[in-house]
Write a protein that holds these residues in place. Structure first.
Motif, PDB file in Angstrom:
ATOM      1  N   ALA A  57       0.643  10.616  -3.309  1.00  0.00           N
ATOM      2  CA  ALA A  57      -0.359  10.344  -2.269  1.00  0.00           C
ATOM      3  C   ALA A  57      -1.124   9.034  -2.460  1.00  0.00           C
ATOM      4  CB  ALA A  57      -1.331  11.517  -2.160  1.00  0.00           C
ATOM      5  N   PRO A  58      -1.598   8.694  -3.687  1.00  0.00           N
ATOM      6  CA  PRO A  58      -2.337   7.437  -3.828  1.00  0.00           C
ATOM      7  C   PRO A  58      -1.535   6.206  -3.433  1.00  0.00           C
ATOM      8  CG  PRO A  58      -2.683   8.830  -5.750  1.00  0.00           C
ATOM      9  CD  PRO A  58      -1.610   9.470  -4.938  1.00  0.00           C
ATOM     10  N   TRP A  59      -0.220   6.240  -3.661  1.00  0.00           N
ATOM     11  CA  TRP A  59       0.626   5.086  -3.322  1.00  0.00           C
ATOM     12  C   TRP A  59       0.803   4.955  -1.817  1.00  0.00           C
ATOM     13  CZ3 TRP A  59       1.603   1.511  -6.795  1.00  0.00           C
ATOM     14  CH2 TRP A  59       1.507   1.860  -8.151  1.00  0.00           C
ATOM     15  N   ILE A  60       0.927   6.073  -1.131  1.00  0.00           N
ATOM     16  CA  ILE A  60       1.037   6.032   0.335  1.00  0.00           C
ATOM     17  C   ILE A  60      -0.288   5.562   0.933  1.00  0.00           C
ATOM     18  CG2 ILE A  60       1.399   7.429   2.423  1.00  0.00           C
ATOM     19  CD1 ILE A  60       3.238   9.226   0.792  1.00  0.00           C
ATOM     20  N   LEU A  61      -1.398   6.057   0.380  1.00  0.00           N
ATOM     21  CA  LEU A  61      -2.720   5.711   0.900  1.00  0.00           C
ATOM     22  C   LEU A  61      -3.074   4.245   0.648  1.00  0.00           C
ATOM     23  CD1 LEU A  61      -4.662   8.939  -0.131  1.00  0.00           C
ATOM     24  CD2 LEU A  61      -4.044   8.246   2.187  1.00  0.00           C
ATOM     25  N   ILE A  62      -2.482   3.634  -0.378  1.00  0.00           N
ATOM     26  CA  ILE A  62      -2.738   2.217  -0.657  1.00  0.00           C
ATOM     27  C   ILE A  62      -2.361   1.358   0.542  1.00  0.00           C
ATOM     28  CG2 ILE A  62      -1.677   0.266  -1.899  1.00  0.00           C
ATOM     29  CD1 ILE A  62      -2.110   1.760  -4.475  1.00  0.00           C
ATOM     30  N   PHE A  63      -1.339   1.784   1.285  1.00  0.00           N
ATOM     31  CA  PHE A  63      -0.900   1.027   2.459  1.00  0.00           C
ATOM     32  C   PHE A  63      -1.482   1.602   3.755  1.00  0.00           C
ATOM     33  CE2 PHE A  63       2.288   0.450  -0.824  1.00  0.00           C
ATOM     34  CZ  PHE A  63       2.439  -0.923  -0.828  1.00  0.00           C
ATOM     35  N   LEU A  64      -1.700   2.905   3.767  1.00  0.00           N
ATOM     36  CA  LEU A  64      -2.153   3.561   4.993  1.00  0.00           C
ATOM     37  C   LEU A  64      -3.626   3.287   5.292  1.00  0.00           C
ATOM     38  CD1 LEU A  64      -0.286   5.210   6.772  1.00  0.00           C
ATOM     39  CD2 LEU A  64      -1.343   7.282   5.902  1.00  0.00           C
ATOM     40  N   ILE A  65      -4.474   3.353   4.280  1.00  0.00           N
ATOM     41  CA  ILE A  65      -5.910   3.135   4.505  1.00  0.00           C
ATOM     42  C   ILE A  65      -6.207   1.704   4.943  1.00  0.00           C
ATOM     43  CG2 ILE A  65      -8.181   3.079   3.373  1.00  0.00           C
ATOM     44  CD1 ILE A  65      -7.398   5.601   1.871  1.00  0.00           C
ATOM     45  N   PRO A  66      -5.615   0.666   4.326  1.00  0.00           N
ATOM     46  CA  PRO A  66      -5.816  -0.683   4.849  1.00  0.00           C
ATOM     47  C   PRO A  66      -5.356  -0.848   6.295  1.00  0.00           C
ATOM     48  CG  PRO A  66      -5.000  -0.822   2.618  1.00  0.00           C
ATOM     49  CD  PRO A  66      -4.933   0.629   3.009  1.00  0.00           C
ATOM     50  N   ALA A  67      -4.322  -0.093   6.688  1.00  0.00           N
ATOM     51  CA  ALA A  67      -3.862  -0.152   8.083  1.00  0.00           C
ATOM     52  C   ALA A  67      -4.907   0.419   9.032  1.00  0.00           C
ATOM     53  CB  ALA A  67      -2.547   0.626   8.229  1.00  0.00           C
ATOM     54  N   VAL A  68      -5.697   1.374   8.544  1.00  0.00           N
ATOM     55  CA  VAL A  68      -6.771   1.968   9.351  1.00  0.00           C
ATOM     56  C   VAL A  68      -7.991   1.049   9.398  1.00  0.00           C
ATOM     57  CG1 VAL A  68      -8.427   3.882   9.479  1.00  0.00           C
ATOM     58  CG2 VAL A  68      -6.042   4.342   8.933  1.00  0.00           C
ATOM     59  N   THR A  69      -8.355   0.493   8.242  1.00  0.00           N
ATOM     60  CA  THR A  69      -9.609  -0.265   8.130  1.00  0.00           C
ATOM     61  C   THR A  69      -9.484  -1.731   8.533  1.00  0.00           C
ATOM     62  OG1 THR A  69      -9.145  -0.755   5.798  1.00  0.00           O
ATOM     63  CG2 THR A  69     -10.458   1.214   6.271  1.00  0.00           C
ATOM     64  N   MET A  70      -8.270  -2.257   8.660  1.00  0.00           N
ATOM     65  CA  MET A  70      -8.104  -3.702   8.879  1.00  0.00           C
ATOM     66  C   MET A  70      -8.762  -4.193  10.172  1.00  0.00           C
ATOM     67  SD  MET A  70      -4.071  -3.935   9.912  1.00  0.00           S
ATOM     68  CE  MET A  70      -3.434  -3.196  11.437  1.00  0.00           C
ATOM     69  N   ARG A  71      -8.943  -3.292  11.120  1.00  0.00           N
ATOM     70  CA  ARG A  71      -9.529  -3.686  12.398  1.00  0.00           C
ATOM     71  C   ARG A  71     -11.037  -3.461  12.460  1.00  0.00           C
ATOM     72  NH1 ARG A  71     -10.597   0.723  15.285  1.00  0.00           N
ATOM     73  NH2 ARG A  71     -10.675  -0.393  17.260  1.00  0.00           N
TER      74      ARG A  71
END
Length: 237
Positions: A57-71
């Protein structure tokens, strides 16, 4: 702050972003944990535990959370609406926290369905119920604190540029560095102190089911640090 939080949640689900984040997170975890053969497959592992999920999970979230917060702020800057937000009768800290908690709540919604994994492994155990609930609960707490820190880093990164791709790349780099970067430096320097500066050491400690106040303080400190840095960057606008 609540108005900003509601606005963020509504904007996530008014577009495909919210649904995509939840779907991608669950799909990737589901494929690696139950379908693909390998070290992460629970059925091949032979043990009634969720250690592979908490490792993945931490590895998936490393890419997923920035995709949410980038905007979060980069989109506001690009559209020229950040100045309008700053004129509203709310403090800069409330604005930052509204954006932060909006993204945090979305990730929490994505994590909720994973509780089905707990029930499934509970039923698959031999005998039924042969599951270490202490370790599982500690791992979920660790994951929540990790999500809190990742989200703070992501929101901060979105203030650096009005380009969402730049914000995404910076957030991924910072999350990676804080998660395993210090561990790599510790291997070179053979310093346990340097390793303790990284998230992975504290996350692994919580995953053992031990809620040490040092681990909690560490994650809260990283989260608060990046929220303060975000506020500072907004103040400079």
């Amino acid at each position: 702050m609540l108005a900003i939080l509601k606005k963020e949640i509504n904007s996530f689900f008014a577009s495909p972003i919210g649904y995509l984040v939840i779907a991608i997170f669950l799909l990737l975890n589901g494929l690696f944990l139950w379908v693909f053969k390998g070290e992460f497959n629970i059925l091949d592992n032979g043990f009634a535990d969720l250690s592979t999920f908490f490792l993945l999970a931490p590895w998936i979230l490393i890419f997923l959370i920035p995709a949410v917060t980038m905007r979060s702020f980069s989109d506001e800057k690009k559209q020229g609406t950040l100045e309008l937000l700053l004129t509203k009768p709310i403090s800069k800290l409330q604005l930052v926290l509204g954006k932060y908690f909006g993204a945090f709540v979305l990730i929490l919604i994505a994590l909720l369905p994973t509780l089905l994994y707990v029930y499934t492994v509970y039923q698959l155990g031999n005998p039924t119920g042969n599951l270490d609930f202490g370790s599982t609960l500690g791992s979920y707490f660790g994951l929540l604190f990790l999500v809190a820190a990742y989200t703070a880093i992501g929101v901060y990164s979105s203030t650096i540029s009005d380009n969402q791709i730049v914000a995404f790349i910076v957030a991924v780099f910072l999350c990676l560095f804080f998660y395993i970067g210090f561990e790599g430096v510790a291997d070179i320097t053979s310093s346990n102190l340097v390793e303790q500066l990284g998230m992975n050491a504290h996350y692994k400690s919580m995953s053992r089911g031990v809620l040490d106040t040092r681990d909690i303080i560490y994650f809260l400190s990283v989260t608060v640090l990046f929220i303060v840095l975000t506020k500072f960057n907004i103040k400079k606008q």
